[in-house]
Design a protein around this motif. Structure first.
Motif, PDB file in Angstrom:
ATOM      1  N   ILE A  41       3.673  11.152  -3.244  1.00 38.15           N
ATOM      2  CA  ILE A  41       3.938  11.517  -1.856  1.00 38.15           C
ATOM      3  C   ILE A  41       5.048  10.617  -1.334  1.00 38.15           C
ATOM      4  N   GLU A  42       5.496  10.897  -0.132  1.00 41.50           N
ATOM      5  CA  GLU A  42       6.452  10.024   0.535  1.00 41.50           C
ATOM      6  C   GLU A  42       5.927   9.705   1.923  1.00 41.50           C
ATOM      7  N   ILE A  43       5.483   8.462   2.087  1.00 42.87           N
ATOM      8  CA  ILE A  43       5.013   7.999   3.383  1.00 42.87           C
ATOM      9  C   ILE A  43       6.246   7.525   4.152  1.00 42.87           C
ATOM     10  N   SER A  44       6.544   8.208   5.243  1.00 45.97           N
ATOM     11  CA  SER A  44       7.728   7.874   6.033  1.00 45.97           C
ATOM     12  C   SER A  44       7.368   6.848   7.104  1.00 45.97           C
ATOM     13  N   PRO A  45       8.375   6.228   7.704  1.00 46.26           N
ATOM     14  CA  PRO A  45       8.095   5.275   8.789  1.00 46.26           C
ATOM     15  C   PRO A  45       7.257   5.882   9.918  1.00 46.26           C
ATOM     16  N   VAL A  46       7.405   7.177  10.160  1.00 47.07           N
ATOM     17  CA  VAL A  46       6.630   7.850  11.202  1.00 47.07           C
ATOM     18  C   VAL A  46       5.131   7.792  10.894  1.00 47.07           C
ATOM     19  N   MET A  82      -4.404  10.738   5.385  1.00 49.17           N
ATOM     20  CA  MET A  82      -2.945  10.787   5.393  1.00 49.17           C
ATOM     21  C   MET A  82      -2.420  11.242   4.032  1.00 49.17           C
ATOM     22  N   VAL A  83      -2.974  10.699   2.959  1.00 45.93           N
ATOM     23  CA  VAL A  83      -2.557  11.093   1.606  1.00 45.93           C
ATOM     24  C   VAL A  83      -2.754  12.594   1.414  1.00 45.93           C
ATOM     25  N   GLU A  84      -3.911  13.105   1.775  1.00 52.19           N
ATOM     26  CA  GLU A  84      -4.187  14.524   1.615  1.00 52.19           C
ATOM     27  C   GLU A  84      -3.228  15.379   2.436  1.00 52.19           C
ATOM     28  N   ARG A  85      -2.953  14.950   3.661  1.00 48.93           N
ATOM     29  CA  ARG A  85      -2.042  15.693   4.527  1.00 48.93           C
ATOM     30  C   ARG A  85      -0.632  15.721   3.921  1.00 48.93           C
ATOM     31  N   LEU A  86      -0.188  14.584   3.409  1.00 49.30           N
ATOM     32  CA  LEU A  86       1.152  14.509   2.825  1.00 49.30           C
ATOM     33  C   LEU A  86       1.246  15.279   1.503  1.00 49.30           C
ATOM     34  N   ARG A  87       0.165  15.317   0.750  1.00 53.28           N
ATOM     35  CA  ARG A  87       0.180  16.088  -0.503  1.00 53.28           C
ATOM     36  C   ARG A  87       0.222  17.573  -0.232  1.00 53.28           C
ATOM     37  N   ILE A 106       0.837  -1.201   0.000  1.00 51.65           N
ATOM     38  CA  ILE A 106       0.000   0.000   0.000  1.00 51.65           C
ATOM     39  C   ILE A 106       0.871   1.250   0.000  1.00 51.65           C
ATOM     40  N   VAL A 107       1.885   1.270   0.859  1.00 45.59           N
ATOM     41  CA  VAL A 107       2.784   2.428   0.940  1.00 45.59           C
ATOM     42  C   VAL A 107       3.428   2.676  -0.413  1.00 45.59           C
ATOM     43  N   SER A 108       3.935   1.643  -1.032  1.00 43.24           N
ATOM     44  CA  SER A 108       4.594   1.790  -2.333  1.00 43.24           C
ATOM     45  C   SER A 108       3.626   2.312  -3.390  1.00 43.24           C
ATOM     46  N   GLU A 109       2.447   1.731  -3.456  1.00 43.55           N
ATOM     47  CA  GLU A 109       1.449   2.151  -4.448  1.00 43.55           C
ATOM     48  C   GLU A 109       0.992   3.595  -4.224  1.00 43.55           C
ATOM     49  N   LEU A 110       0.762   3.959  -2.961  1.00 44.74           N
ATOM     50  CA  LEU A 110       0.312   5.324  -2.675  1.00 44.74           C
ATOM     51  C   LEU A 110       1.405   6.344  -2.978  1.00 44.74           C
ATOM     52  N   ASN A 111       2.644   6.009  -2.635  1.00 41.40           N
ATOM     53  CA  ASN A 111       3.762   6.903  -2.954  1.00 41.40           C
ATOM     54  C   ASN A 111       3.804   7.198  -4.451  1.00 41.40           C
ATOM     55  N   PRO A 155      -1.015   2.365  13.060  1.00 41.15           N
ATOM     56  CA  PRO A 155      -2.372   1.843  12.856  1.00 41.15           C
ATOM     57  C   PRO A 155      -3.425   2.908  12.592  1.00 41.15           C
ATOM     58  N   ASP A 156      -3.346   4.044  13.266  1.00 40.17           N
ATOM     59  CA  ASP A 156      -4.352   5.091  13.054  1.00 40.17           C
ATOM     60  C   ASP A 156      -4.441   5.533  11.601  1.00 40.17           C
ATOM     61  N   ASN A 157      -3.337   5.496  10.860  1.00 46.19           N
ATOM     62  CA  ASN A 157      -3.343   5.915   9.460  1.00 46.19           C
ATOM     63  C   ASN A 157      -3.761   4.804   8.504  1.00 46.19           C
TER      64      ASN A 157
END
Length: 75
Positions: A47-52, A68-73, A37-42, A56-58
């Motif tokens: 975007i770049e989903i970091s380990p932080v 999370m996607v919107e926040r990172l964009r 999921i992280v790879s596909e969303l990136n 689970p909440d995300n």
């Protein structure tokens, strides 16, 4: 959101992502699914989903993932 749902359904087609709110808590997703999921969303949303961000909440629901996607964009 539709693109996100398509990505999720490609990774795990047997889950109703529109209604499920316990993807992590109820064990629907494992660590391999999360990495996919992280790879596909990136790639899909540039975007770049970091380990932080990998908590689970995300990842407990499609809506949480979308938030999370919107926040990172926006960053």
């Amino acid at each position: 959101m539709d693109e996100l749902l398509e990505i999720l359904e490609d990774i795990k087609p047997n889950i109703d992502f529109k209604t499920c709110t316990g993807l992590i808590d109820e064990g629907y997703l494992d660590s391999f699914d999360i990495l996919s999921i992280v790879s596909e969303l990136n790639d899909a949303f540039e975007i770049e989903i970091s380990p932080v961000d990998i908590v689970p909440d995300n990842f407990n629901s499609a809506q949480a993932l979308w938030n999370m996607v919107e926040r990172l964009r926006d960053n």
